[in-house]
Design a protein around this motif. Structure first.
Motif, mmCIF file in Angstrom:
data_model
loop_
_atom_site.group_PDB
_atom_site.id
_atom_site.type_symbol
_atom_site.label_atom_id
_atom_site.label_comp_id
_atom_site.label_asym_id
_atom_site.label_seq_id
_atom_site.Cartn_x
_atom_site.Cartn_y
_atom_site.Cartn_z
ATOM 1 N N CYS A 141 31.805 33.967 -22.453
ATOM 2 C CA CYS A 141 31.889 33.320 -21.135
ATOM 3 C C CYS A 141 31.507 34.343 -20.070
ATOM 4 O O CYS A 141 31.703 35.547 -20.259
ATOM 5 C CB CYS A 141 33.309 32.805 -20.917
ATOM 6 S SG CYS A 141 33.652 32.203 -19.249
ATOM 7 N N ALA A 171 26.702 27.220 -18.123
ATOM 8 C CA ALA A 171 27.497 26.397 -19.051
ATOM 9 C C ALA A 171 28.569 25.605 -18.317
ATOM 10 O O ALA A 171 28.851 24.447 -18.667
ATOM 11 C CB ALA A 171 28.137 27.287 -20.109
ATOM 12 N N ILE A 184 41.295 26.519 -11.661
ATOM 13 C CA ILE A 184 41.409 27.301 -12.888
ATOM 14 C C ILE A 184 41.243 26.367 -14.080
ATOM 15 O O ILE A 184 41.927 25.328 -14.171
ATOM 16 C CB ILE A 184 42.774 28.010 -12.950
ATOM 17 C CG1 ILE A 184 42.817 29.129 -11.887
ATOM 18 C CG2 ILE A 184 43.030 28.583 -14.344
ATOM 19 C CD1 ILE A 184 44.084 29.941 -11.889
HETATM 20 N N1 LIG Z 1 37.705 29.189 -12.574
HETATM 21 C C1 LIG Z 1 37.727 29.249 -13.888
HETATM 22 O O1 LIG Z 1 38.716 28.944 -14.536
HETATM 23 C C2 LIG Z 1 36.503 29.696 -14.622
HETATM 24 C C3 LIG Z 1 36.351 29.407 -15.986
HETATM 25 C C4 LIG Z 1 35.148 29.765 -16.618
HETATM 26 C C5 LIG Z 1 34.173 30.424 -15.900
HETATM 27 N N2 LIG Z 1 34.393 30.736 -14.586
HETATM 28 C C6 LIG Z 1 33.349 31.361 -13.766
HETATM 29 O O2 LIG Z 1 32.424 30.333 -13.438
HETATM 30 C C7 LIG Z 1 31.159 30.912 -13.145
HETATM 31 C C8 LIG Z 1 30.061 30.155 -13.863
HETATM 32 O O3 LIG Z 1 30.116 30.403 -15.264
HETATM 33 P P1 LIG Z 1 28.833 30.152 -16.165
HETATM 34 O O4 LIG Z 1 29.169 30.564 -17.541
HETATM 35 O O5 LIG Z 1 28.318 28.785 -15.955
HETATM 36 O O6 LIG Z 1 27.867 31.274 -15.517
HETATM 37 P P2 LIG Z 1 26.295 31.329 -15.281
HETATM 38 O O7 LIG Z 1 26.014 32.668 -14.694
HETATM 39 O O8 LIG Z 1 25.576 30.958 -16.527
HETATM 40 O O9 LIG Z 1 26.004 30.186 -14.180
HETATM 41 C C9 LIG Z 1 25.827 30.424 -12.818
HETATM 42 C C10 LIG Z 1 24.489 29.796 -12.415
HETATM 43 O O10 LIG Z 1 24.327 29.883 -10.999
HETATM 44 C C11 LIG Z 1 22.950 30.039 -10.758
HETATM 45 N N3 LIG Z 1 22.730 30.518 -9.381
HETATM 46 C C12 LIG Z 1 22.559 31.793 -8.943
HETATM 47 N N4 LIG Z 1 22.360 31.781 -7.596
HETATM 48 C C13 LIG Z 1 22.401 30.504 -7.181
HETATM 49 C C14 LIG Z 1 22.265 29.869 -5.918
HETATM 50 N N5 LIG Z 1 22.046 30.562 -4.800
HETATM 51 N N6 LIG Z 1 22.380 28.520 -5.868
HETATM 52 C C15 LIG Z 1 22.593 27.826 -6.997
HETATM 53 N N7 LIG Z 1 22.733 28.373 -8.222
HETATM 54 C C16 LIG Z 1 22.637 29.695 -8.318
HETATM 55 C C17 LIG Z 1 22.499 31.008 -11.844
HETATM 56 O O11 LIG Z 1 21.083 30.969 -12.031
HETATM 57 C C18 LIG Z 1 23.283 30.498 -13.038
HETATM 58 O O12 LIG Z 1 22.531 29.545 -13.788
HETATM 59 C C19 LIG Z 1 31.304 32.391 -13.503
HETATM 60 O O13 LIG Z 1 31.564 33.101 -12.305
HETATM 61 C C20 LIG Z 1 32.508 32.433 -14.402
HETATM 62 O O14 LIG Z 1 33.147 33.691 -14.394
HETATM 63 C C21 LIG Z 1 35.521 30.375 -13.938
#
Ligand SMILES: NC(=O)c1ccc[n+]([C@@H]2O[C@H](COP(=O)([O-])OP(=O)(O)OC[C@H]3O[C@@H](n4cnc5c(N)ncnc54)[C@H](O)[C@@H]3O)[C@@H](O)[C@H]2O)c1
Ligand SMILES: [Zn+2]
Ligand SMILES: [Zn+2]
Length: 368
Positions: free
Chosen positions: A42, A198, A313
């Motif tokens: 992740c 994801a 979360i």
């Molecule tokens: N809150 C929670 O409980 C929780 C749980 C899981 C993951 N997360 C967090 O969620 C986030 C997303 O996770 P992921 O695995 O999908 O990560 P990821 O990095 O694959 O997805 C983020 C996406 O945002 C895109 N992006 C970058 N700049 C952008 C912009 N200006 N406008 C639109 N899109 C843009 C990227 O190209 C990427 O595809 C991470 O920060 C992760 O740590 C939080």
């Protein structure tokens, strides 16, 4: 588990994972020893590896594991050795949120998931005489064996390929839960997903199941925009070339979106997201960049729209019920998370983490 087993250890921010032989020191009555079959990676694992979010090394990261129950603590009576399980985040079981079946709101969430230790500060894992954190998100799944708590182990049916089951425990339930549990848009209502990783793409699949329209995805990578269209998005926006606010307002007849799932954690993007909201709409903030990042918004606009901004979360999920619900959707073809996955051998963990960071892989899964 009596003989030492392979694990990938996080030693210091910025360093690659180091392979080591670890052993289990003790299995407590409420714990379960799981032999890993696979684990997702992740973005949050990368956030800890980079040092942006602190977690004390030496520590085994990984929190999207799936596998087979190998041994049970003396107090676990509702699982059997050989059961197929996925693992999710840890919660205390004793606070108001846990009693209300909302473990994602657990009072102890940060300590139980990011310290790498049990609630009492101990760890089940050791490298010789050295204590190694073995409870990251209650599982530390970047290892051939995991000592999880009964609370964060979810039994999964035999129909789902076990190697796909792990990421339901974090990324898939987080994105889908932001729609199903937190924002709860209705059929026909507009929604926007910012970031097509994801988490964001899981939110898109959930919005399609609900029947939202339009479903708009904002994502700079063209391959991810194309995939978003294949799994349910009705419109995509490249934020480097197209103004997000003007495009969303045009696509919603000027009314804006009821549900916005924000996964980038970028302050400037969050600032703009308010302008995408319809009256009574809500934004779920999921992405975590720097924990100290600030965002600003117009109080007047938020108030006039009666809108909500929520930090979310794990998609407000109760894994014991929500993961089986999502797996059922997957088996019906309505939650096609297999489209997001790229498999690696466990030995290639550092390559897989690099591919997640660079965007080559949307959801890397390590196979043991
Ligand atoms: N809150 C929670 O409980 C929780 C749980 C899981 C993951 N997360 C967090 O969620 C986030 C997303 O996770 P992921 O695995 O999908 O990560 P990821 O990095 O694959 O997805 C983020 C996406 O945002 C895109 N992006 C970058 N700049 C952008 C912009 N200006 N406008 C639109 N899109 C843009 C990227 O190209 C990427 O595809 C991470 O920060 C992760 O740590 C939080
Ligand atoms: Zn995660
Ligand atoms: Zn709790």
């Amino acid at each position: 588990m009596d003989s030492p087993f392979d694990a990938a250890v996080f030693d210091a921010p910025g360093e690659p994972m180091r392979f080591a032989k670890l052993s289990v020191r003790q299995l407590r009555p409420d714990e379960v020893l799981v032999r890993l079959v696979a684990t997702g990676i992740c973005h949050t694992d990368l956030t800890v590896q980079s040092g942006a979010v602190p977690a004390p090394p030496p520590l085994v990261l990984g929190h999207e594991g799936s596998g087979v129950v190998e041994r049970l603590g003396s107090g676990v009576t509702d699982l059997q050795p050989g059961d197929a399980v996925g693992m999710s985040f840890m919660s205390c079981g004793n606070c108001g949120s846990c009693h209300a079946h909302h473990p994602a709101g657990c009072d102890q969430f940060m300590a139980l998931n990011f310290s790498g230790l049990r609630g009492d500060g101990t760890s089940a894992l050791g490298e010789g005489a050295i204590v190694v954190g073995g409870h990251f998100f209650g599982q530390s799944s970047f290892a051939r064996y995991s000592v999880a708590n009964r609370r964060n182990v979810v039994k999964v049916g035999g129909d789902v390929p076990l190697e796909l089951a792990g990421p339901f425990g974090c990324a898939f339930q987080t994105g889908a839960g932001a729609m199903f549990n937190t924002l709860r848009p209705r059929a026909g209502e507009a929604c926007v997903v910012i970031g097509g990783g994801a988490v964001g793409l899981s939110a898109v699949m959930a919005a399609k199941v609900i029947g939202c329209a339009p479903i708009i995805v904002v994502e700079p990578r063209s391959a991810r925009r194309d995939l978003a269209l294949e799994i349910g998005a009705t419109l995509t926006i490249d934020p480097r070339r197209q103004p997000m606010v003007a495009q969303v307002l045009a696509a919603t007849g000027g009314g804006g979106a009821k549900a916005i799932v924000e996964t980038t954690g970028i302050s400037a993007v969050i600032d703009e997201a308010i302008d995408l909201l319809s009256n009574g709409g809500g934004i779920a903030l999921i992405g975590l960049g720097e924990p100290t990042a600030m965002a600003s918004f117009s109080v007047g606009k938020l108030l006039a729209k009666g809108a909500t901004i929520r930090g979310v979360i794990e998609g407000d999920s109760d894994p014991q019920t929500f993961i089986p619900f999502l797996i059922d959707l997957f088996l019906k073809g309505q939650f096609p998370i297999d489209r997001l996955v790229r498999f690696y051998d466990f030995a290639d963990i550092n390559q897989a983490m690099a591919d997640q960071a660079s965007g080559v892989a949307i959801k890397p899964i390590l196979r043991f």
